[in-house]
Design a protein around this motif. Sequence first.
Motif, PDB file in Angstrom:
ATOM      1  N   GLU A  82     -22.919 -98.627 -58.102  1.00 49.66           N
ATOM      2  CA  GLU A  82     -24.200 -98.181 -57.557  1.00 49.66           C
ATOM      3  C   GLU A  82     -25.378 -98.935 -58.164  1.00 49.66           C
ATOM      4  O   GLU A  82     -26.415 -99.086 -57.514  1.00 49.66           O
ATOM      5  CB  GLU A  82     -24.359 -96.674 -57.761  1.00 49.66           C
ATOM      6  N   THR A 107     -22.022-103.798 -65.921  1.00 50.08           N
ATOM      7  CA  THR A 107     -21.834-102.394 -65.575  1.00 50.08           C
ATOM      8  C   THR A 107     -20.463-102.183 -64.950  1.00 50.08           C
ATOM      9  O   THR A 107     -19.889-103.107 -64.367  1.00 50.08           O
ATOM     10  CB  THR A 107     -22.923-101.925 -64.579  1.00 50.08           C
ATOM     11  N   ASN A 116     -20.434 -99.590 -62.888  1.00 52.81           N
ATOM     12  CA  ASN A 116     -20.960 -98.687 -61.863  1.00 52.81           C
ATOM     13  C   ASN A 116     -21.469 -99.506 -60.677  1.00 52.81           C
ATOM     14  O   ASN A 116     -22.508-100.165 -60.751  1.00 52.81           O
ATOM     15  CB  ASN A 116     -22.094 -97.851 -62.451  1.00 52.81           C
TER      16      ASN A 116
END
Length: 516
Positions: free
Chosen positions: A385, A381, A383
């Motif tokens: 988060e 990823t 990301n």
Amino acid sequence: MRTTSSIFALALLTGSYAIPHGQLQNRLAGIQWADCPPELNAFDPHGRTFGCGTLEVPLDYTGEIPGTLKLDLLKVPAMKESKKGSILFNWGGPGGDGVFNMASASPIVQPMTGGEHDLISWDPRGTGETLAYNCYPNATDRAATVRWHHGQFANASEAALGRTWAEGKILADDCAETLKDIGSLVGTAFTVRDMFQIVDALGEDGKLRYWGFSYGTTLGATALAMFPDRIDRAILDGVQNPMQHYHTFGDPEMYTDSDETWQEFLKACMENPNACALAKHASSAGELGEKIDRLIDNLKEEPIPAGQSIFGYSEIKGLMIGKLYYPSQYSDLADQLEWMLTRNITAFSGLSGIEDPQTVAAATSPEALFGIRCSDKVPRTDNLELVRAELEGQIYRTSTIFGDTPTNTMTACAQWHFAAKERYSGDFRVKTSSPALIIGNTWDPVTPLKSARTISELFEGSALLQHNGHGHMTIAQPSTCTSKHIADYFLTGTLPQPGTICEPDTPLFHKKPKSS
């Protein structure tokens, strides 16, 4: 993530891709053995000469890239005349050296096998000189790049996770650029195929006899799943959950027993005040734990300068989890924590730094741990988060004390550019031609008994042996009972009865009596 569609497709290959035994056998020239150099033979208490060898194996088992790869091997000869074949060893990491570890550990593990087998290990691809995983051309360039990397665990400060995420991206990018020709050729499935090339080159019975430690249990579980009909004996010792190795960012189950292992350390410390320097600072294990908790929090704001090192939050966490691997070092850990509690800078300045037990064995291939583990992992990823969600939603709940210690590998692996050209993606629910022996410690800081139980349930017919000891793997706190079960298994195939529990020979903080 930089990858081509063809590499992505190849990365999803499963055990169904397994090359038939007949095609593997005698594909390349056999092992070329010679005497090992004196520095390796010096480990043998019997004055024997070990065998050092090389074996050529396919560079790329998909056939896309031609050429061969040379594996370096070491053989410890059987102690008895009645040889029963060879046992292959993997020492974990991933990234651990095979040749040196085999030589140095042979006085410990050979008697445990019963002494009737040759013992063999090799430097897996990505380690030693075998497709060495060096993401920087030399030590100077590496130092120039990483000197400003703080390598902080996520809870060191509010900014630590974000900074470590950025550092992980830099490492992933640097490795992608430097190792673009070999990065996808390193991974567990290809190492399994190398292992069976060794089995065939030995010219024995074509069956695998194996003892794997820590990550070596993931390698072993993958071997059992890919080639279930070619197993004679296999011990998985200090078990990782292989499904999580492939399919999570940070292997949450690894930390199931971390906090309990720490509590065992504190309890044993208070019970052995003459061997544990920390005991004088508290009246109970609970009070001592609270003092160490406060020390850890204080080091976020007031790290200790000692010599050329700075010991703060992440350093003390690394020290604690690392020393919990080895009960023989519990007294040392107590001394070092006591120096921190008392701000004894003079004593602490004698330490050159904190070594990560997962990477210290991979000095010749500094990024081997990342190269192997990250290339195996499926989730990627850009990301942060998503990584934070696994940390906070799973790993912190598993271990409140050590939950952020995998931060550095998680952030790099999530952004890794290479995908191993082959990954095993099955469910590990197989029946092997001979049953495996699964061994788990009761108090292991990174490979919990829970994982050993899970794998034993998946491999039909396997047996679970509970080693009621502390530290990482059975050899961390030896047991005559455990050693007997290992020897019986390798010599006769006898498995322990269900529910068998072995006790260690010596307690924690045990000191050998001084010789008169």
